[in-house]
Write a protein that holds these residues in place. Structure first.
Motif, PDB file in Angstrom:
ATOM      1  N   VAL A  37     -46.466 -24.828 -42.829  1.00  0.00           N
ATOM      2  CA  VAL A  37     -45.580 -24.301 -41.785  1.00  0.00           C
ATOM      3  C   VAL A  37     -44.260 -25.063 -41.745  1.00  0.00           C
ATOM      4  O   VAL A  37     -43.221 -24.544 -42.120  1.00  0.00           O
ATOM      5  CB  VAL A  37     -46.261 -24.335 -40.396  1.00  0.00           C
ATOM      6  CG1 VAL A  37     -45.295 -23.884 -39.312  1.00  0.00           C
ATOM      7  CG2 VAL A  37     -47.494 -23.464 -40.390  1.00  0.00           C
ATOM      8  N   ASP A  38     -44.308 -26.306 -41.276  1.00  0.00           N
ATOM      9  CA  ASP A  38     -43.080 -27.076 -41.072  1.00  0.00           C
ATOM     10  C   ASP A  38     -42.434 -27.406 -42.410  1.00  0.00           C
ATOM     11  O   ASP A  38     -43.011 -28.085 -43.246  1.00  0.00           O
ATOM     12  CB  ASP A  38     -43.390 -28.352 -40.285  1.00  0.00           C
ATOM     13  CG  ASP A  38     -43.948 -28.043 -38.907  1.00  0.00           C
ATOM     14  OD1 ASP A  38     -43.377 -27.158 -38.238  1.00  0.00           O
ATOM     15  OD2 ASP A  38     -44.946 -28.657 -38.511  1.00  0.00           O
ATOM     16  N   GLY A  39     -41.243 -26.864 -42.606  1.00  0.00           N
ATOM     17  CA  GLY A  39     -40.535 -27.043 -43.861  1.00  0.00           C
ATOM     18  C   GLY A  39     -40.700 -25.880 -44.823  1.00  0.00           C
ATOM     19  O   GLY A  39     -40.015 -25.815 -45.840  1.00  0.00           O
ATOM     20  N   VAL A  40     -41.617 -24.957 -44.513  1.00  0.00           N
ATOM     21  CA  VAL A  40     -41.836 -23.771 -45.358  1.00  0.00           C
ATOM     22  C   VAL A  40     -41.563 -22.509 -44.536  1.00  0.00           C
ATOM     23  O   VAL A  40     -40.626 -21.771 -44.826  1.00  0.00           O
ATOM     24  CB  VAL A  40     -43.262 -23.756 -45.944  1.00  0.00           C
ATOM     25  CG1 VAL A  40     -43.557 -22.438 -46.647  1.00  0.00           C
ATOM     26  CG2 VAL A  40     -43.446 -24.921 -46.914  1.00  0.00           C
ATOM     27  N   PHE A  59     -38.818 -28.480 -31.899  1.00  0.00           N
ATOM     28  CA  PHE A  59     -38.188 -28.683 -30.603  1.00  0.00           C
ATOM     29  C   PHE A  59     -39.276 -29.013 -29.587  1.00  0.00           C
ATOM     30  O   PHE A  59     -40.253 -28.260 -29.465  1.00  0.00           O
ATOM     31  CB  PHE A  59     -37.453 -27.413 -30.148  1.00  0.00           C
ATOM     32  CG  PHE A  59     -36.321 -27.021 -31.037  1.00  0.00           C
ATOM     33  CD1 PHE A  59     -35.075 -27.620 -30.904  1.00  0.00           C
ATOM     34  CD2 PHE A  59     -36.495 -26.060 -32.015  1.00  0.00           C
ATOM     35  CE1 PHE A  59     -34.023 -27.260 -31.740  1.00  0.00           C
ATOM     36  CE2 PHE A  59     -35.461 -25.693 -32.846  1.00  0.00           C
ATOM     37  CZ  PHE A  59     -34.217 -26.294 -32.711  1.00  0.00           C
ATOM     38  N   LEU A  60     -39.117 -30.130 -28.876  1.00  0.00           N
ATOM     39  CA  LEU A  60     -40.025 -30.507 -27.795  1.00  0.00           C
ATOM     40  C   LEU A  60     -39.206 -30.639 -26.529  1.00  0.00           C
ATOM     41  O   LEU A  60     -38.236 -31.401 -26.489  1.00  0.00           O
ATOM     42  CB  LEU A  60     -40.735 -31.829 -28.101  1.00  0.00           C
ATOM     43  CG  LEU A  60     -41.669 -31.833 -29.300  1.00  0.00           C
ATOM     44  CD1 LEU A  60     -42.172 -33.246 -29.586  1.00  0.00           C
ATOM     45  CD2 LEU A  60     -42.847 -30.901 -29.054  1.00  0.00           C
ATOM     46  N   GLY A 120     -43.094 -31.211 -22.765  1.00  0.00           N
ATOM     47  CA  GLY A 120     -43.975 -31.309 -23.924  1.00  0.00           C
ATOM     48  C   GLY A 120     -44.224 -29.983 -24.617  1.00  0.00           C
ATOM     49  O   GLY A 120     -45.070 -29.901 -25.501  1.00  0.00           O
ATOM     50  N   LEU A 121     -43.498 -28.946 -24.216  1.00  0.00           N
ATOM     51  CA  LEU A 121     -43.653 -27.646 -24.858  1.00  0.00           C
ATOM     52  C   LEU A 121     -42.924 -27.643 -26.198  1.00  0.00           C
ATOM     53  O   LEU A 121     -41.818 -28.156 -26.318  1.00  0.00           O
ATOM     54  CB  LEU A 121     -43.135 -26.526 -23.967  1.00  0.00           C
ATOM     55  CG  LEU A 121     -43.900 -26.328 -22.658  1.00  0.00           C
ATOM     56  CD1 LEU A 121     -43.240 -25.247 -21.811  1.00  0.00           C
ATOM     57  CD2 LEU A 121     -45.354 -25.981 -22.936  1.00  0.00           C
ATOM     58  N   GLU A 122     -43.560 -27.036 -27.197  1.00  0.00           N
ATOM     59  CA  GLU A 122     -43.030 -27.016 -28.552  1.00  0.00           C
ATOM     60  C   GLU A 122     -42.425 -25.651 -28.867  1.00  0.00           C
ATOM     61  O   GLU A 122     -42.946 -24.624 -28.452  1.00  0.00           O
ATOM     62  CB  GLU A 122     -44.178 -27.301 -29.521  1.00  0.00           C
ATOM     63  CG  GLU A 122     -43.781 -27.337 -30.968  1.00  0.00           C
ATOM     64  CD  GLU A 122     -44.954 -27.694 -31.874  1.00  0.00           C
ATOM     65  OE1 GLU A 122     -45.098 -27.033 -32.905  1.00  0.00           O
ATOM     66  OE2 GLU A 122     -45.712 -28.617 -31.538  1.00  0.00           O
TER      67      GLU A 122
END
Length: 177
Positions: free
Chosen positions: A22-25, A32-33, A37-39
């Motif tokens: 996921v992250d980076g692909v 973003f936080l 604490g919500l992403e």
């Protein structure tokens, strides 16, 4: 298929499932936080259509990621992804189980990753792909590097490659022309 080598086309022709980090692909790697604490993550809509087309033509997709995220669960559901494994430190072991359960060999698995945690799986996948901005150690060891960076259409490129190699791209395109 002039953009791809004969080896890449042959590998893509055998693919039964596309799995993704996921992250980076699927995203550019930014998380973003907020103060609660919500992403939040940003996904590319072109990647989403590519995955939808891939599914329509019989190639399921899924996510194998080292993090846990409600946002990722929601995106996978929106796209009708058949496989979702989060919080996974050993991606290769997870994919071996998934492949065995579905009767696939690792040669029939395409995986797109961008960082060191992805290397064990990339080194075993039938079609190992990284994004243009994947780390150097990964770019040096995969079968294919996309022209686009992560989160900016790289997954769409891989979906099109698989559909082209399997003789389905012209049919997919014709529905829109």
């Amino acid at each position: 298929m002039h953009r791809f080598s004969a080896d890449i086309v042959a590998r893509a022709r055998r693919i039964k499932v596309l799995l993704l980090d996921v992250d980076g692909v699927l995203t550019d790697g930014t998380i973003f936080l907020d103060n609660n604490g919500l992403e939040a993550k940003a996904f590319n809509i072109k990647d989403g259509l590519g995955l939808t087309l891939l599914k329509r033509y019989g190639v399921p997709s899924g996510i194998i990621t080292g993090r846990d995220s409600h946002v990722v669960t929601r995106r996978a559901e929106e796209l009708g992804m058949e496989i979702l494994v989060q919080g996974c430190p050993d991606k290769l072991a997870a994919v071996r189980k998934i492949a065995a359960a579905n009767g696939w060999s690792l040669e029939q698995v395409a995986y797109v990753g961008d960082d060191l945690i992805d290397l064990p799986l990339l080194l075993q996948a039938g079609l190992a792909v990284t994004v243009a901005d994947g780390v150097a150690e990964v770019r040096q060891r995969v079968h294919h590097v996309t022209a686009a960076p992560g989160g900016r259409g790289a997954v769409r490129e891989v979906c099109e490659l698989i559909l082209m190699a399997q003789g389905r791209w012209a049919t997919a395109l014709a529905q829109y022309c």
